[in-house]
Design a protein around this motif. Structure first.
Motif, PDB file in Angstrom:
ATOM      1  N   SER A   5     -19.947  56.291 -57.502  1.00  0.00           N
ATOM      2  CA  SER A   5     -19.912  57.138 -56.260  1.00  0.00           C
ATOM      3  C   SER A   5     -21.196  58.158 -56.478  1.00  0.00           C
ATOM      4  O   SER A   5     -21.814  58.217 -55.143  1.00  0.00           O
ATOM      5  CB  SER A   5     -18.655  57.854 -56.292  1.00  0.00           C
ATOM      6  N   TYR A   9     -24.358  58.442 -53.301  1.00  0.00           N
ATOM      7  CA  TYR A   9     -24.696  59.419 -52.896  1.00  0.00           C
ATOM      8  C   TYR A   9     -26.238  59.856 -53.054  1.00  0.00           C
ATOM      9  O   TYR A   9     -26.829  60.290 -51.893  1.00  0.00           O
ATOM     10  CB  TYR A   9     -23.971  60.662 -53.292  1.00  0.00           C
ATOM     11  N   THR A  25     -25.189  68.008 -44.219  1.00  0.00           N
ATOM     12  CA  THR A  25     -23.921  67.293 -44.641  1.00  0.00           C
ATOM     13  C   THR A  25     -23.609  66.170 -43.826  1.00  0.00           C
ATOM     14  O   THR A  25     -22.949  65.034 -44.234  1.00  0.00           O
ATOM     15  CB  THR A  25     -23.053  68.366 -45.024  1.00  0.00           C
ATOM     16  N   ALA A  29     -22.487  62.363 -44.380  1.00  0.00           N
ATOM     17  CA  ALA A  29     -21.113  62.032 -43.925  1.00  0.00           C
ATOM     18  C   ALA A  29     -21.122  60.573 -43.347  1.00  0.00           C
ATOM     19  O   ALA A  29     -20.457  59.534 -43.368  1.00  0.00           O
ATOM     20  CB  ALA A  29     -20.499  62.958 -43.504  1.00  0.00           C
ATOM     21  N   THR A  34     -17.775  58.806 -44.427  1.00  0.00           N
ATOM     22  CA  THR A  34     -16.662  59.580 -45.174  1.00  0.00           C
ATOM     23  C   THR A  34     -16.395  61.114 -44.465  1.00  0.00           C
ATOM     24  O   THR A  34     -17.413  61.367 -43.469  1.00  0.00           O
ATOM     25  CB  THR A  34     -16.728  59.748 -46.749  1.00  0.00           C
ATOM     26  N   LYS A  35     -15.634  61.903 -45.156  1.00  0.00           N
ATOM     27  CA  LYS A  35     -15.749  63.221 -44.318  1.00  0.00           C
ATOM     28  C   LYS A  35     -16.830  64.150 -45.103  1.00  0.00           C
ATOM     29  O   LYS A  35     -16.925  64.191 -46.123  1.00  0.00           O
ATOM     30  CB  LYS A  35     -13.937  63.962 -44.635  1.00  0.00           C
ATOM     31  N   SER A  37     -16.208  67.297 -45.920  1.00  0.00           N
ATOM     32  CA  SER A  37     -15.452  68.151 -46.874  1.00  0.00           C
ATOM     33  C   SER A  37     -15.852  67.285 -48.130  1.00  0.00           C
ATOM     34  O   SER A  37     -16.208  67.862 -49.253  1.00  0.00           O
ATOM     35  CB  SER A  37     -14.237  68.399 -46.662  1.00  0.00           C
ATOM     36  N   SER A  38     -15.611  65.801 -48.387  1.00  0.00           N
ATOM     37  CA  SER A  38     -15.804  65.180 -49.369  1.00  0.00           C
ATOM     38  C   SER A  38     -17.366  64.992 -49.642  1.00  0.00           C
ATOM     39  O   SER A  38     -17.826  65.072 -50.958  1.00  0.00           O
ATOM     40  CB  SER A  38     -15.297  63.745 -48.902  1.00  0.00           C
ATOM     41  N   VAL A  39     -18.300  65.080 -48.696  1.00  0.00           N
ATOM     42  CA  VAL A  39     -19.718  65.169 -49.208  1.00  0.00           C
ATOM     43  C   VAL A  39     -20.145  66.404 -49.672  1.00  0.00           C
ATOM     44  O   VAL A  39     -20.859  66.508 -50.820  1.00  0.00           O
ATOM     45  CB  VAL A  39     -20.506  65.044 -47.748  1.00  0.00           C
ATOM     46  N   THR A  40     -19.490  67.903 -49.398  1.00  0.00           N
ATOM     47  CA  THR A  40     -19.498  68.871 -50.033  1.00  0.00           C
ATOM     48  C   THR A  40     -19.363  69.075 -51.204  1.00  0.00           C
ATOM     49  O   THR A  40     -19.942  69.491 -52.379  1.00  0.00           O
ATOM     50  CB  THR A  40     -18.946  69.960 -49.044  1.00  0.00           C
ATOM     51  N   ASP A  41     -18.004  68.250 -51.691  1.00  0.00           N
ATOM     52  CA  ASP A  41     -17.508  68.210 -53.021  1.00  0.00           C
ATOM     53  C   ASP A  41     -18.775  67.692 -53.897  1.00  0.00           C
ATOM     54  O   ASP A  41     -18.782  67.833 -54.975  1.00  0.00           O
ATOM     55  CB  ASP A  41     -16.411  67.670 -53.153  1.00  0.00           C
ATOM     56  N   MET A  42     -18.972  66.371 -53.308  1.00  0.00           N
ATOM     57  CA  MET A  42     -20.183  65.690 -54.231  1.00  0.00           C
ATOM     58  C   MET A  42     -21.317  66.507 -54.569  1.00  0.00           C
ATOM     59  O   MET A  42     -22.106  66.204 -55.260  1.00  0.00           O
ATOM     60  CB  MET A  42     -20.143  64.367 -53.442  1.00  0.00           C
TER      61      MET A  42
END
Length: 218
Positions: A5, A9, A25, A29, A34-35, A37-42
């Motif tokens: 993963s 990215y 971001t 995404a 994907t969302k 928010s998921s991008v921000t976490d990664m």
């Protein structure tokens, strides 16, 4: 060692930041389907590993370590595409998804030996440059066919759209990397082109022309 993963990215950011220094971001995404928010976490994970610089509400860019990692992922992907075409007789419209899986193999020795086995190729089957083990690659000035005029000619060196449907269209007309193309006419109404290849004379749309990049003979 990075997760699959994380590598996906890193590669996505690498390709997106070719056009701008800071990648949003939302664009990541969209690329990753994907969302945000998921991008921000990664992105926070990549920043913690010093693979990317993350600026909240503005975007991200890869660090030099991130660029080096991305170059190696791209190198593996494109070398595997060459291997699949040259050694296993895959067609160029079949190799991308398989190479997406093989690009995550971690062994540097395997990648170097694969490069050696293939004779240190400079381009993949779609004309994209292959970085060497140090991340360097040959830069060639190419012109999209859509920017050319009647009488211009050159060698097809890069295909921008590598979707299976587009590559099968090119196969149907026996157009591939290395094909000679000459522009015979251009329609003023819709900017379509009449072109001549070694095998055929045919009309192509402006959209198709935008995806074919030639090295001119001049």
């Amino acid at each position: 060692m990075h997760s699959v993963s994380e590598e996906n990215y890193i590669k996505a950011i690498y390709h997106l930041q070719q056009d701008s220094g800071l990648v949003s971001t939302n664009s990541i995404a969209a690329q990753m389907n994907t969302k945000a928010s998921s991008v921000t976490d990664m992105l926070k994970k990549l920043a913690d590993k010093q693979l990317a610089e993350y600026v909240p509400y503005k975007g991200t860019r890869l660090t030099q370590a991130g660029v080096d990692c991305a170059n190696q992922i791209v190198r593996k992907h494109r070398l595997w595409e060459v291997f699949l075409v040259e050694k296993l007789d895959f067609s160029w419209d079949e190799v991308h998804e398989v190479a997406e899986q093989l690009e995550h193999i971690q062994s540097r020795k395997l990648t170097d030996e694969l490069d050696k086995l293939l004779g240190f190729p400079k381009q993949d089957p779609h004309g994209d440059p292959i970085p060497d083990k140090y991340g360097n690659y040959e830069k060639v000035v190419l012109i999209p066919l859509s920017n050319m005029t009647v009488g211009d000619k050159g060698i097809l060196t890069h295909v921008l759209d590598t979707s299976s449907s587009f590559l099968r269209y090119l196969d149907k007309h026996k157009i591939t990397i290395g094909s000679f193309i000459e522009i015979l006419e251009q329609e003023e109404f819709d900017n379509s082109f009449l072109i001549k290849t070694q095998h055929d004379t045919l009309y192509i749309s402006e959209q198709i022309a935008q995806n074919l990049f030639l090295k001119t003979s001049s």
